[in-house]
Design an enzyme around this catalytic site. Structure first.
Site, PDB file in Angstrom:
ATOM      1  CG  HIS A  75      23.664 -49.386   9.833  1.00  0.00           C
ATOM      2  ND1 HIS A  75      22.684 -48.548   9.257  1.00  0.00           N
ATOM      3  CD2 HIS A  75      23.600 -50.443   9.895  1.00  0.00           C
ATOM      4  CE1 HIS A  75      21.947 -48.751   9.073  1.00  0.00           C
ATOM      5  NE2 HIS A  75      21.895 -50.305   9.911  1.00  0.00           N
ATOM      6  CE1 TYR A 203      22.265 -40.406   5.628  1.00  0.00           C
ATOM      7  CE2 TYR A 203      21.682 -37.933   6.107  1.00  0.00           C
ATOM      8  CZ  TYR A 203      23.018 -39.556   6.881  1.00  0.00           C
ATOM      9  OH  TYR A 203      22.837 -39.623   8.381  1.00  0.00           O
ATOM     10  N   PRO A 295      21.572 -31.460  12.798  1.00  0.00           N
ATOM     11  CG  PRO A 295      19.789 -32.836  13.023  1.00  0.00           C
ATOM     12  CD  PRO A 295      20.581 -31.492  12.503  1.00  0.00           C
ATOM     13  CE  LYS A 299      30.808 -36.573  11.131  1.00  0.00           C
ATOM     14  NZ  LYS A 299      30.440 -38.226  11.486  1.00  0.00           N
ATOM     15  CE1 TYR A 387      26.278 -40.065   7.495  1.00  0.00           C
ATOM     16  CE2 TYR A 387      26.419 -42.318   8.320  1.00  0.00           C
ATOM     17  CZ  TYR A 387      25.947 -41.271   8.036  1.00  0.00           C
ATOM     18  OH  TYR A 387      24.333 -41.422   8.831  1.00  0.00           O
TER      19      TYR A 387
HETATM   20  C1  PHB Z   1      19.297 -40.469  13.732  1.00  0.00           C
HETATM   21  O1  PHB Z   1      18.562 -42.139  13.326  1.00  0.00           O
HETATM   22  O2  PHB Z   1      18.155 -39.608  14.631  1.00  0.00           O
HETATM   23  C2  PHB Z   1      19.059 -39.467  13.074  1.00  0.00           C
HETATM   24  C3  PHB Z   1      20.603 -40.350  12.390  1.00  0.00           C
HETATM   25  C4  PHB Z   1      20.813 -39.720  10.553  1.00  0.00           C
HETATM   26  C5  PHB Z   1      21.504 -38.645  11.101  1.00  0.00           C
HETATM   27  C6  PHB Z   1      20.439 -37.661  12.188  1.00  0.00           C
HETATM   28  C7  PHB Z   1      19.763 -38.698  12.996  1.00  0.00           C
HETATM   29  O3  PHB Z   1      22.025 -37.905   9.922  1.00  0.00           O
END
Ligand code: PHB
Ligand code: APR
Length: 404
Positions: A75, A203, A295, A299, A387
């Protein structure tokens, strides 16, 4: 009592313990993994799914990248939805071409377990009453399995036993300091075999709370909602979940959202937690045993991987070159990176979630901060470089071998 001896006793067969085992095996260093759960339980656990490039590189170095190369989705950007408007953060353009890879932690764990099985390496699953002893002097581990009592004598113990593990808990109180922040909400997550709503992760910062649209593949989606900690999974039917997710999305995403039955649904609390130091004599803590991040920045697994990069390289340097430099530097090096990832994860969490206690003023300031970040190349770069993962230097195994 059965008495065994090895160089490194690894406690815990999560991604941290398994990756350390694989890297030590590649370097020809004898070790044993001791895990309290069954191998089936460990392989089935569903966790996060974003790998930084440095984590992918480490899995490549460990020789467990075949499935990752086939199934991992590179990505190059993420979307942030705020005030009903989507903003793309072009991760690659802002970080000289870096990327992240969508690949589930469940898959990472399975790949490492399979490599371990193929190499016929020794692991004890379903080990009861695991205890670590004498790690300031002559370390050993004891446990029971199938009615047999075991003692494993070793040079070092790697505490890769997660947040609730026994290793950190055994360290004398006056030798350890912990730092903690607990957030007043959780993430309700579902996994569903439906195509993701978008090619990239979204997000979502909304008045109704945070949401995240993620994925495991082009046919499997992972979605999350910020929910009060008092909510119970049973209160969230699939229908209620999809309705609430839609309510937090923009009209285009609402239209594109494909819904279906969930194949997993759970609520996880959010926590920031750091242990200092991460080494106690001949005991090292790594991964969730030493630190937890909320989460939001993806990280957790990546930090476990960078700890293991430092720890494996320190142990390899010790056994191949007789140098204790890496061992002595382990805690300080890890913690530098850990605190930066803690800061980023806390910041993303703070910025994108709704807190019950925040005033209208607090909300306006947060909106202004997000608008600044999204509208400024400097702001976007700060987000992007954190990120994709902050860089770190480790001595590569091949270099260590050549130098010995
Ligand atoms: C996930 O796909 O579980 C996931 C992806 C990004 C995040 C947290 C969890 O920031
Ligand atoms: N004895 C032996 N094993 C134990 C003990 C014990 N007393 N206590 C816990 N364990 C095992 C757990 O059953 C688990 O399999 O240690 C393992 C720890 O694994 P994880 O919790 O997955 O931690 P880690 O390997 O550090 O991985 C970090 O996992 O939790 C996520 O978000 C986190 O992505 C991050 C990653």
């Amino acid at each position: 009592m059965e008495i065994l001896s090895t160089k490194v006793a690894i406690i815990g067969s999560g991604p941290a313990g398994l990756l350390l085992g694989q890297l030590l095996y590649k370097a020809g260093i004898e070790h044993i993994i001791i895990e309290q759960r069954s191998s089936e339980y460990v392989a089935a656990r569903i966790r996060a799914g974003i790998l930084e490039q440095v984590s992918v590189d480490l899995l490549r170095e460990a020789g467990v990248d075949q499935h990752l190369n086939e199934m991992g989705l590179p990505h190059h950007g993420i979307e942030i939805l705020s005030n009903g408007e989507k903003h793309r953060i072009d991760l690659s353009a802002l970080t000289q071409g870096k990327e992240v890879t969508v690949y589930g932690q469940t898959e990472v764990t399975k790949d490492l377990m399979q490599a371990r099985e193929e190499a016929e390496l020794l692991s004890f699953y379903e080990a009861n009453d695991v205890k670590v002893h004498e790690f300031y002097n002559a370390p050993y581990v004891t446990f029971h399995k199938n009615g047999v009592e075991y003692r494993v004598n070793c040079d070092f113990i790697a505490g890769c036993d997660g947040y609730h593990g026994v290793c950190r808990a055994t360290v004398p109180q006056d030798k350890i300091k912990t730092f903690e922040k607990v957030y007043p909400f959780g993430w309700l997550g579902i996994l569903a075999d439906v195509p993701p709503v978008s090619d990239e992760l979204i997000y979502v910062q909304s008045e109704r709370g945070f949401a995240l649209c993620s994925m495991r593949s082009n046919t499997r989606s992972r979605y999350y909602l910020q929910v009060p900690l008092t909510d119970k999974v049973e209160e969230w039917s699939d229908e209620r979940f999809w309705d609430e997710l839609k309510n937090r999305l923009d009209p285009e995403s609402q239209k594109n959202l494909i819904i279906g039955p969930s194949i997993e649904k759970s609520i996880a609390p959010l926590r920031s937690f750091v242990t200092e130091p991460m080494r106690f004599g001949k005991l090292f803590l790594a991964g969730d045993a030493a630190h937890i991040v909320p989460p939001t920045g993806a990280k957790g697994l990546n930090l476990a991987a960078s700890d293991i990069a430092y720890l494996s390289s320190a142990l390899i340097e010790y056994y191949l070159k007789g140098s204790e430099q890496g061992i002595d530097d382990y805690s300080e090096k890890c913690l530098k990176r850990v605190w930066k990832a803690e800061r980023f994860s806390w910041w993303m969490t703070h910025l994108l979630h709704r807190f019950e206690t925040e005033s209208d003023f607090d909300i306006k300031i947060k909106q202004a901060e997000l608008a600044y970040v999204l509208g400024s190349e400097a702001g976007q770069t700060t987000l992007a470089e954190n990120y994709v993962g902050l860089p770190y230097e480790i001595k590569k195994f091949d270099d260590l071998k050549q130098a010995s």
